[in-house]
Motif scaffolding. Structure first.
Motif, PDB file in Angstrom:
ATOM      1  N   GLY A  97       0.821  -1.213   0.000  1.00  0.00           N
ATOM      2  CA  GLY A  97       0.000   0.000   0.000  1.00  0.00           C
ATOM      3  C   GLY A  97       0.847   1.253   0.000  1.00  0.00           C
ATOM      4  N   LEU A  98       1.913   1.238   0.789  1.00  0.00           N
ATOM      5  CA  LEU A  98       2.831   2.375   0.822  1.00  0.00           C
ATOM      6  C   LEU A  98       3.603   2.495  -0.483  1.00  0.00           C
ATOM      7  N   HIS A  99       4.039   1.372  -1.023  1.00  0.00           N
ATOM      8  CA  HIS A  99       4.780   1.400  -2.290  1.00  0.00           C
ATOM      9  C   HIS A  99       3.894   1.974  -3.403  1.00  0.00           C
ATOM     10  N   ALA A 100       2.647   1.543  -3.429  1.00  0.00           N
ATOM     11  CA  ALA A 100       1.725   2.013  -4.462  1.00  0.00           C
ATOM     12  C   ALA A 100       1.469   3.511  -4.337  1.00  0.00           C
ATOM     13  N   THR A 101       1.312   3.980  -3.113  1.00  0.00           N
ATOM     14  CA  THR A 101       1.041   5.400  -2.904  1.00  0.00           C
ATOM     15  C   THR A 101       2.224   6.256  -3.353  1.00  0.00           C
ATOM     16  N   GLY A 102       3.422   5.831  -3.000  1.00  0.00           N
ATOM     17  CA  GLY A 102       4.606   6.572  -3.424  1.00  0.00           C
ATOM     18  C   GLY A 102       4.757   6.589  -4.931  1.00  0.00           C
ATOM     19  N   TYR A 103       4.531   5.443  -5.553  1.00  0.00           N
ATOM     20  CA  TYR A 103       4.637   5.361  -7.010  1.00  0.00           C
ATOM     21  C   TYR A 103       3.578   6.247  -7.662  1.00  0.00           C
ATOM     22  N   ALA A 104       2.355   6.188  -7.136  1.00  0.00           N
ATOM     23  CA  ALA A 104       1.267   6.979  -7.705  1.00  0.00           C
ATOM     24  C   ALA A 104       1.530   8.469  -7.572  1.00  0.00           C
ATOM     25  N   PHE A 105       2.060   8.877  -6.421  1.00  0.00           N
ATOM     26  CA  PHE A 105       2.342  10.293  -6.211  1.00  0.00           C
ATOM     27  C   PHE A 105       3.422  10.777  -7.175  1.00  0.00           C
ATOM     28  N   ALA A 106       4.460   9.958  -7.371  1.00  0.00           N
ATOM     29  CA  ALA A 106       5.520  10.321  -8.315  1.00  0.00           C
ATOM     30  C   ALA A 106       4.969  10.423  -9.731  1.00  0.00           C
ATOM     31  N   ALA A 107       4.104   9.495 -10.099  1.00  0.00           N
ATOM     32  CA  ALA A 107       3.502   9.545 -11.431  1.00  0.00           C
ATOM     33  C   ALA A 107       2.659  10.803 -11.588  1.00  0.00           C
ATOM     34  N   HIS A 108       1.948  11.158 -10.524  1.00  0.00           N
ATOM     35  CA  HIS A 108       1.124  12.373 -10.536  1.00  0.00           C
ATOM     36  C   HIS A 108       1.998  13.617 -10.738  1.00  0.00           C
ATOM     37  N   LEU A 109       3.131  13.678 -10.055  1.00  0.00           N
ATOM     38  CA  LEU A 109       4.039  14.824 -10.191  1.00  0.00           C
ATOM     39  C   LEU A 109       4.592  14.935 -11.604  1.00  0.00           C
ATOM     40  N   GLU A 110       4.801  13.788 -12.240  1.00  0.00           N
ATOM     41  CA  GLU A 110       5.348  13.778 -13.592  1.00  0.00           C
ATOM     42  C   GLU A 110       4.284  13.984 -14.659  1.00  0.00           C
ATOM     43  N   GLY A 111       3.025  14.091 -14.245  1.00  0.00           N
ATOM     44  CA  GLY A 111       1.953  14.338 -15.195  1.00  0.00           C
ATOM     45  C   GLY A 111       1.456  13.109 -15.925  1.00  0.00           C
ATOM     46  N   ALA A 112       1.814  11.922 -15.444  1.00  0.00           N
ATOM     47  CA  ALA A 112       1.359  10.699 -16.094  1.00  0.00           C
ATOM     48  C   ALA A 112      -0.117  10.452 -15.778  1.00  0.00           C
ATOM     49  N   GLU A 113      -0.913  10.221 -16.791  1.00  0.00           N
ATOM     50  CA  GLU A 113      -2.349   9.981 -16.602  1.00  0.00           C
ATOM     51  C   GLU A 113      -2.598   8.485 -16.488  1.00  0.00           C
ATOM     52  N   ILE A 114      -2.185   7.948 -15.351  1.00  0.00           N
ATOM     53  CA  ILE A 114      -2.346   6.523 -15.100  1.00  0.00           C
ATOM     54  C   ILE A 114      -3.056   6.314 -13.774  1.00  0.00           C
ATOM     55  N   ALA A 115      -3.518   5.094 -13.591  1.00  0.00           N
ATOM     56  CA  ALA A 115      -4.053   4.676 -12.298  1.00  0.00           C
ATOM     57  C   ALA A 115      -3.115   3.633 -11.715  1.00  0.00           C
ATOM     58  N   VAL A 116      -2.932   3.692 -10.409  1.00  0.00           N
ATOM     59  CA  VAL A 116      -2.151   2.695  -9.691  1.00  0.00           C
ATOM     60  C   VAL A 116      -3.118   1.948  -8.781  1.00  0.00           C
ATOM     61  N   VAL A 117      -3.086   0.632  -8.838  1.00  0.00           N
ATOM     62  CA  VAL A 117      -3.994  -0.181  -8.029  1.00  0.00           C
ATOM     63  C   VAL A 117      -3.181  -1.043  -7.085  1.00  0.00           C
ATOM     64  N   THR A 118      -3.552  -1.039  -5.822  1.00  0.00           N
ATOM     65  CA  THR A 118      -2.900  -1.916  -4.855  1.00  0.00           C
ATOM     66  C   THR A 118      -3.927  -2.875  -4.267  1.00  0.00           C
ATOM     67  N   TYR A 119      -3.603  -4.154  -4.301  1.00  0.00           N
ATOM     68  CA  TYR A 119      -4.477  -5.210  -3.794  1.00  0.00           C
ATOM     69  C   TYR A 119      -4.017  -5.663  -2.412  1.00  0.00           C
ATOM     70  N   PHE A 120      -4.980  -5.945  -1.553  1.00  0.00           N
ATOM     71  CA  PHE A 120      -4.673  -6.479  -0.227  1.00  0.00           C
ATOM     72  C   PHE A 120      -5.933  -7.134   0.323  1.00  0.00           C
ATOM     73  N   GLY A 121      -5.775  -7.894   1.383  1.00  0.00           N
ATOM     74  CA  GLY A 121      -6.914  -8.561   1.990  1.00  0.00           C
ATOM     75  C   GLY A 121      -7.449  -7.815   3.193  1.00  0.00           C
ATOM     76  N   ASP A 122      -8.527  -8.321   3.755  1.00  0.00           N
ATOM     77  CA  ASP A 122      -9.124  -7.670   4.922  1.00  0.00           C
ATOM     78  C   ASP A 122      -8.153  -7.647   6.099  1.00  0.00           C
ATOM     79  N   GLY A 123      -7.332  -8.687   6.227  1.00  0.00           N
ATOM     80  CA  GLY A 123      -6.375  -8.721   7.321  1.00  0.00           C
ATOM     81  C   GLY A 123      -5.359  -7.597   7.242  1.00  0.00           C
ATOM     82  N   ALA A 124      -4.991  -7.199   6.029  1.00  0.00           N
ATOM     83  CA  ALA A 124      -3.993  -6.139   5.865  1.00  0.00           C
ATOM     84  C   ALA A 124      -4.501  -4.790   6.348  1.00  0.00           C
ATOM     85  N   THR A 125      -5.817  -4.620   6.417  1.00  0.00           N
ATOM     86  CA  THR A 125      -6.346  -3.337   6.880  1.00  0.00           C
ATOM     87  C   THR A 125      -6.100  -3.135   8.371  1.00  0.00           C
ATOM     88  N   SER A 126      -5.683  -4.181   9.063  1.00  0.00           N
ATOM     89  CA  SER A 126      -5.318  -4.050  10.469  1.00  0.00           C
ATOM     90  C   SER A 126      -3.848  -3.670  10.634  1.00  0.00           C
TER      91      SER A 126
END
Length: 356
Positions: free
Chosen positions: A138-167
């Motif tokens: 989740g942290l890796h995806a957020t950092g990657y997405a933010f960097a892509a946003h700064l560079e103007g890339a019009e992409i979506a970043v998706v991070t998958y996880f289970g219910d247990g990871a929300t804890s």
């Protein structure tokens, strides 16, 4: 996407009938019979790959395998919403997403056999390898997405996880940063009801999707066994990300019909009646019933899907059993980006020990 949904979005009922939901149906209005068949085909093929890998582990060919049985609609439906230049940060269970991204079945088990640090080349399919540390992606995806946003890339970043990871704190921190930075990331939670042996009701007193609302992130619950509904809400979330609308949160309500991993025995903590209830909601059976209702099912199609599944399963099995063992010193490769004296010394010790 609303701030939260009061019910899981559903477009196909378990008996194959369509649900009257104009808002979400409009998001998949272009999905024709051929595309519905493709969804079905991918779900059947990935179930076969999963079944084959599970059998290989039981036969001693793999050290471990995390089954995805029952979660095919959540993975395949969401993967079909992604563009080639979107980027995926997975957990350890998204073999179906990997397959839909173009990963060759022949490499799906390399990491799990213990002969490599990875399964596939992330750059080739815009998807990371399995993440064993729960929630870290989740942290890796957020950092990657933010960097892509700064560079103007019009992409979506998706991070998958289970219910247990929300804890885990990592997911909470990732949502906080994503909201503050307006990162184009979609948090995709596969709520399969069990974090190993802990039921979701113990992990969260409220629906998991509502946690995102506290961060100011739009969220939605979707029937995770309904591939068409999952496709619809994922299209909505990824379009929002590409357009600069910031993060979204999807909670796909599904069920883990197998063990957490092949090292787990779910019969020790899970009631058989609960499993039987969810078997009647099987995502593959549901889509087949829709195809039958809409005259999109015939024996030729059924035979073709079975052949594809057999071919994929045979490819995975043959490739797994012939994977070469690595040299012992290979375990020290790629530990650090630059040379490290401790790793160098340990590598030398292993090499000299092998020669003596």
């Amino acid at each position: 996407m609303a701030k939260k949904s009061t019910y899981p979005v559903q477009l196909i009922q378990p008996d194959g009938r369509r649900v009257h939901d104009p808002e979400h149906a409009a998001l998949v209005a272009d999905v024709d019979g051929a595309q519905l068949r493709r969804l079905y085909r991918d779900m059947v093929v990935t179930r076969r790959l999963d079944t084959e890998a599970t059998a290989l582990q039981r036969q001693g060919e793999l050290g471990l395998w995390p089954p995805l049985l029952g979660q095919e609609a959540a993975q395949v439906g969401s993967a079909h919403a992604l563009h080639p230049d979107d980027y995926v940060f997975c957990s350890y269970r998204e073999a179906a997403v990997a397959y839909c991204r173009g990963v060759d079945p022949a490499v799906l088990t390399r990491l799990w056999r213990g002969v490599s640090h990875h399964c596939w080349d992330p750059a080739a399919v815009n998807m990371t390898n399995p993440a064993i540390v729960v929630g870290s992606q989740g942290l890796h995806a957020t950092g990657y997405a933010f960097a892509a946003h700064l560079e103007g890339a019009e992409i979506a970043v998706v991070t998958y996880f289970g219910d247990g990871a929300t804890s885990q704190g990592d997911i909470a921190e990732a949502m906080g940063f994503a909201a503050g930075w307006a990162a184009p990331v979609v948090f995709f939670c596969q709520n399969n009801h069990w974090a190993i042996s802990v039921p979701v009701r113990v992990q969260s007193a409220t629906p998991i999707a509502q946690r995102a609302v506290g961060y100011g992130i739009p969220s939605v619950q979707v029937d995770g066994n309904d591939a068409l509904a999952v496709l619809a809400v994922t299209r909505q979330a990824t379009a929002r990300a590409r357009a600069g609308g910031g993060p979204s949160f999807i909670e796909a309500i599904t069920y883990r019909m197998g063990p957490h991993t092949t090292a787990d025995d779910p019969t020790r903590y899970r009631d058989a009646a609960e499993l039987e209830l969810w078997r009647r909601r099987d995502p593959i059976d549901r889509l087949r019933r829709l195809l039958e209702r809409e005259q999109l099912w015939d024996s030729d199609f059924e035979r073709s899907v079975a052949e594809d599944a057999d071919d994929a399963g045979a490819r995975l099995r043959a490739a797994t059993r012939t994977l070469p063992d690595p040299e012992p010193e290979a375990m020290f490769d790629h530990v650090y980006a630059t040379e490290h004296p401790l790793i160098t010394a340990e590598r030398r010790s292993v090499v000299e020990g092998a020669r003596s």
